[in-house]
Design an enzyme around this catalytic site. Structure first.
Site, PDB file in Angstrom:
ATOM      1  N   LYS A  77     -10.846 110.574-102.709  1.00  0.00           N
ATOM      2  CA  LYS A  77     -10.085 109.369-102.373  1.00  0.00           C
ATOM      3  C   LYS A  77      -9.866 109.256-100.860  1.00  0.00           C
ATOM      4  CE  LYS A  77      -6.676 107.696-104.930  1.00  0.00           C
ATOM      5  NZ  LYS A  77      -5.356 107.567-105.589  1.00  0.00           N
ATOM      6  N   THR A  78      -9.409 110.338-100.224  1.00  0.00           N
ATOM      7  CA  THR A  78      -9.138 110.233 -98.786  1.00  0.00           C
ATOM      8  C   THR A  78     -10.444 110.076 -98.012  1.00  0.00           C
ATOM      9  OG1 THR A  78      -9.055 112.641 -98.555  1.00  0.00           O
ATOM     10  CG2 THR A  78      -6.965 111.500 -98.900  1.00  0.00           C
TER      11      THR A  78
ATOM     12  N   ALA B  83     -10.867 118.172 -90.189  1.00  0.00           N
ATOM     13  CA  ALA B  83     -10.820 118.772 -91.527  1.00  0.00           C
ATOM     14  C   ALA B  83     -11.648 120.049 -91.571  1.00  0.00           C
ATOM     15  CB  ALA B  83     -11.320 117.770 -92.560  1.00  0.00           C
TER      16      ALA B  83
ATOM     17  N   GLN C  16     -11.276 106.984 -95.603  1.00  0.00           N
ATOM     18  CA  GLN C  16     -11.751 107.166 -94.231  1.00  0.00           C
ATOM     19  C   GLN C  16     -12.998 106.328 -93.977  1.00  0.00           C
ATOM     20  OE1 GLN C  16     -10.884 109.775 -91.440  1.00  0.00           O
ATOM     21  NE2 GLN C  16      -9.204 108.663 -92.332  1.00  0.00           N
TER      22      GLN C  16
ATOM     23  N   GLY D 182      -4.466 107.025 -84.391  1.00  0.00           N
ATOM     24  CA  GLY D 182      -4.801 107.436 -83.032  1.00  0.00           C
ATOM     25  C   GLY D 182      -6.130 106.859 -82.598  1.00  0.00           C
ATOM     26  N   PHE D 183      -7.150 107.111 -83.397  1.00  0.00           N
ATOM     27  CA  PHE D 183      -8.516 106.633 -83.120  1.00  0.00           C
ATOM     28  C   PHE D 183      -9.018 107.120 -81.766  1.00  0.00           C
ATOM     29  CE2 PHE D 183      -6.718 102.969 -85.726  1.00  0.00           C
ATOM     30  CZ  PHE D 183      -7.182 103.470 -86.918  1.00  0.00           C
TER      31      PHE D 183
ATOM     32  N   GLU E 226     -15.335 109.710 -88.568  1.00  0.00           N
ATOM     33  CA  GLU E 226     -15.947 108.692 -87.724  1.00  0.00           C
ATOM     34  C   GLU E 226     -17.278 108.185 -88.261  1.00  0.00           C
ATOM     35  OE1 GLU E 226     -15.699 111.388 -84.499  1.00  0.00           O
ATOM     36  OE2 GLU E 226     -14.199 110.191 -83.458  1.00  0.00           O
TER      37      GLU E 226
ATOM     38  N   THR F 226      -4.972 110.519 -91.974  1.00  0.00           N
ATOM     39  CA  THR F 226      -6.287 110.733 -92.567  1.00  0.00           C
ATOM     40  C   THR F 226      -6.237 111.473 -93.904  1.00  0.00           C
ATOM     41  OG1 THR F 226      -6.324 112.653 -91.141  1.00  0.00           O
ATOM     42  CG2 THR F 226      -7.549 110.731 -90.399  1.00  0.00           C
TER      43      THR F 226
HETATM   44 MO1  MOS Z   1     -11.473 110.633 -81.999  1.00  0.00          MO
HETATM   45  S1  MOS Z   1     -12.201 109.275 -80.660  1.00  0.00           S
HETATM   46  O1  MOS Z   1     -12.024 112.073 -81.278  1.00  0.00           O
HETATM   47  O2  MOS Z   1      -9.847 110.471 -82.168  1.00  0.00           O
END
Ligand code: MOS
Length: 736
Positions: free
Chosen positions: A624-625, A516, A629, A245-246, A696, A474
């Site tokens: 790992k995740t 999360a 990320q 999605g980002f 992020e 994610t």
């Molecule tokens: Mo993020 S830009 O809040 O998917």
């Protein structure tokens, strides 16, 4: 529970099952690589679906003079052509709370949907879409940010105030012995997630179900209800798997609304997907920015004045701006400060959140300006940052919840071999390559959002977790299972996590790095309630009981959990409510980004050679995740530095390179050696998990570390992203 005060010792510190933090494989990994995970476009419900195809406006601004649909309606398989002339009236609002489509003859941006053709097959719908004849009366539009910037206004209602001021910036900057006064620009960017937006809409009576690719289902349900003027409880969004999605799927897009309207009209499920090209114009993007940074320092490198002015653009009626100066309010010390965001009204598609909205592009400017300041002072850029480490938040004058930027910089320097860097640019050469290293700080705000969860222990000893949370790739399914396993003392095989359905308890969804922490905290609370119930059934003190290996133990007594549960199982609800800790503590995650690049001395071509990110983000729920990320974010930063840019046609407001062949994201060959490390940290002001947002953080500062490495390698300081070879070549000193 409400997040009002710091969290004391809790069951997760105990880690009774030893599961949280471990680098477990993603529980959905096998489904994904075998094709077993089904995405919105692969779903079916009820009778066979009809297929819809969007027709986009081919002008940037103006009015539809006439729209001729008869040829399309007569085409094979076609059963409906929706236009503004036959679309229902819809609710309105900004793009966060309504997404009306086909509302009238006015065209506000290129690619705005003007018709929706529905047929028996996708191919028939697409073929007929080309038969829709639209004539326009075009109007002159304002498309380029540089053309709108002089009329830019103060945006209202953003996540943070548009402006901030502390002390006397203007006076202090004017008098500062060392000054940096530079303007950086970042381009229009597209999320470029793998899965294009898609929806299957079906109605049963007045109840609507949307299988749709969406990051925030609970919010999306409200948006759909408001747009279609129906009660939210009659809207169900389902999205168990989402192909990235980002930020491009934070909000409801035209695919969902058009499919819903058509399905109701036809009394039959309707499925639609945007083509890759359509994603660029029909959905959102990240605005380009013009960022003016002024740093004033004393000869020792102590910042006296820090100023950051940002102009971004958006479609006229929107108020969302790119908050690129937000981190400048909190990252470095300095008594005199000024940050301002302005918004230019443009006639292009809606600009909205994209991965680390604000910081991702803000740090592309700020962290390079810091590098410029270090160079001017002849000071190591890490040392410059250490000298400006604040003792408290320099604008809000509140403590940090936790902040270990210095440790990240120092540990990163050690691991990366920073001491081998030649501080003078253009000095290291290997064959045709000029080689250099760069560093940048990473920081990202740490939000918490309301979320709820339900957890049920069945008679079979299996725990089922349910919430309207999403996993956009994610690892949410995995970490929620880990939390429930440790909280209830069960192996992860005994935990089943069910997400992606608004029939489940409301959740924040995946966005803003709050996913999360918010969903995990709601689950933590639900598990605590279930623990209390189970302890009660066992006749034990819930505060003394220990849950491990499927049993509850207190005062030397142990009972299997399964023995406490009747045939119907036992369930508990939980929730997390953001509270005072968000106001009383300045909350961010931190990191240090290091890059080594080679710059071709003759062509200006840049090759990333290696990259390291050292981060602190509270408790790491899955090593790992979290690492994945971080690495993914860093590679996103490589794209921002070197390649990503939507090219705007300033005549029509059209994004010319609207596909993944011409919109350049990094590929494997571009990314040789990237490592991410998390240093131990617990943040007891953040949430009961003591975790902070990871999603992020990786992109933050990553691109700036490359830009600074390019400067160190070649002496080329490029302030206009992306740093393509033509820009480097134009300033590269002749090496021969
Ligand atoms: Mo993020 S830009 O809040 O998917």
């Amino acid at each position: 529970m409400k997040m009002s005060t710091a969290i004391g010792p809790n069951a997760l510190d105990d880690g009774a099952q030893g599961v949280v933090g471990r680098p477990l494989d993603r529980v959905d990994g096998r489904l994904k690589v075998t094709g077993g995970a089904r995405y919105a476009y692969e779903m079916s419900q009820g009778p066979a679906a009809a297929y819809g195809f969007v027709v986009e406006a081919s002008i940037g601004r103006g009015r539809i003079r006439s729209i001729e649909t008869r040829a399309a309606e007569r085409a094979p398989g076609v059963m409906l052509v929706l236009t503004y002339q036959n679309a229902p009236e819809q609710g309105t609002g900004n793009h966060h709370d309504a997404h009306p489509v086909l509302t009238g003859p006015e065209i506000s941006h290129y690619g705005e949907p003007v018709a929706f053709v529905v047929a028996e097959s996708f191919e028939q719908a697409r073929a007929a879409a080309y038969l829709v004849q639209v004539a326009y009366d075009p109007l002159p539009g304002k498309f380029a940010l540089r053309d709108g910037k002089d009329l830019a206004y103060v945006p209202e209602g953003g996540n943070a105030p548009a402006d901030s001021a502390v002390g006397d910036f203007t006076g202090a900057f004017a008098e500062a012995p060392v000054q940096i006064d530079v303007t950086y620009t970042t381009p229009l960017q597209s999320h470029a997630m793998m899965e294009p937006h898609a929806t299957l809409a079906s109605w049963e009576g007045d109840k609507l179900t949307l299988h749709t690719a969406n990051q925030m289902l609970s919010q999306g349900r409200q948006t759909v209800a408001k747009t279609l003027k129906m009660p939210p409880e009659n809207v169900r969004l389902v999205s168990p798997f989402i192909g990235g999605g980002f930020g491009g799927k934070l909000w409801v897009n035209a695919d969902a609304i058009l499919a819903a309207i058509a399905a109701r009209r036809l009394n039959r499920p309707v499925k639609t997907a945007l083509t890759r090209q359509q994603v660029f114009h029909v959905t959102t993007h990240r605005s380009d920015t013009i960022q003016h940074i002024r740093l004033g320092a004393d000869p020792n490198g102590r910042i006296l004045a820090i100023g950051h002015d940002v102009v971004s653009g958006n479609l006229g009626r929107e108020q969302q701006y790119e908050g690129a100066a937000v981190q400048t309010r909190t990252l470095y010390a300095g008594a005199n400060r000024l940050t301002r965001h302005r918004l230019a009204a443009l006639d292009i598609p809606i600009a909205s959140s994209m991965r680390a909205p604000g910081e991702a592009v803000g740090l592309l400017a700020l962290e390079c300006a810091m590098d410029e300041l270090a160079r001017k002072l002849d000071l190591d850029p890490i040392e410059l940052r250490l000298r400006n480490e604040p003792a408290e938040d320099p604008e809000q004058h509140i403590p940090y919840s936790s902040r270990h930027l210095v440790a990240c910089l120092q540990e990163g320097a050690r691991r990366f071999g920073w001491d081998r860097r030649n501080p003078r640019p253009g000095q290291v050469r290997e064959g045709r390559w000029l080689v250099g290293m760069g560093v940048a700080a990473a920081t990202r705000g740490n939000p918490l959002r309301l979320s709820k969860a339900n957890v049920r222990l069945g008679a079979d000893g299996v725990v089922t977790v349910r919430m309207a949370m999403t996993d956009i790739g994610t690892g949410t399914y995995t970490i929620l299972g880990q939390i429930a396993a440790d909280m209830l003392g069960l192996p992860t095989e005994k935990i089943r996590v069910e997400l992606g359905d608004t029939n489940f308890p409301e959740a924040a969804g995946s966005g803003g790095s709050f996913g999360a922490g918010s969903s995990g905290s709601a689950l933590f609370d639900a598990c605590n309630s279930l623990r209390a119930k189970l302890a009660g059934l066992a006749g034990m003190d819930p505060d003394k009981a220990r849950f491990a290996d499927g049993s509850i133990t207190a005062a030397g007594q142990s009972k299997p959990l399964a023995d406490l549960v009747g045939p119907g199982g036992i369930a508990a609800d939980g929730e997390i409510v953001p509270g005072e800790t968000l106001k009383n503590f300045s909350q961010q995650s931190y990191g240090a980004q290091f890059a080594e690049v080679g710059v071709d001395a003759d062509t200006g071509e840049v090759r990333l050679r290696r990259m390291l990110g050292v981060f602190t983000a509270g408790r790491i729920l899955n090593a790992k995740t979290a690492r994945s990320q971080a690495i993914g974010g860093m590679i996103f930063g490589v794209g921002a530095a070197l390649g990503e840019e939507m090219a705007l046609d300033p005549r029509f407001g059209h994004f010319v390179n609207h596909d993944l062949a011409e919109y350049h994201v990094p590929v494997h060959a571009d990314v040789p050696d990237v490592e991410a490390v998390f240093l131990p940290e617990l943040d007891d002001k953040s949430n009961p998990l003591k975790s902070k947002g990871v999603g992020e953080l990786g992109i933050c500062g990553a691109g700036a570390s490359l830009a600074n490495a390019i400067y160190n390698a070649s002496g080329a300081r490029i302030r206009d992203y992306p740093i393509t070879l033509d820009k480097i070549l134009s300033v590269l000193p002749s090496q021969s």
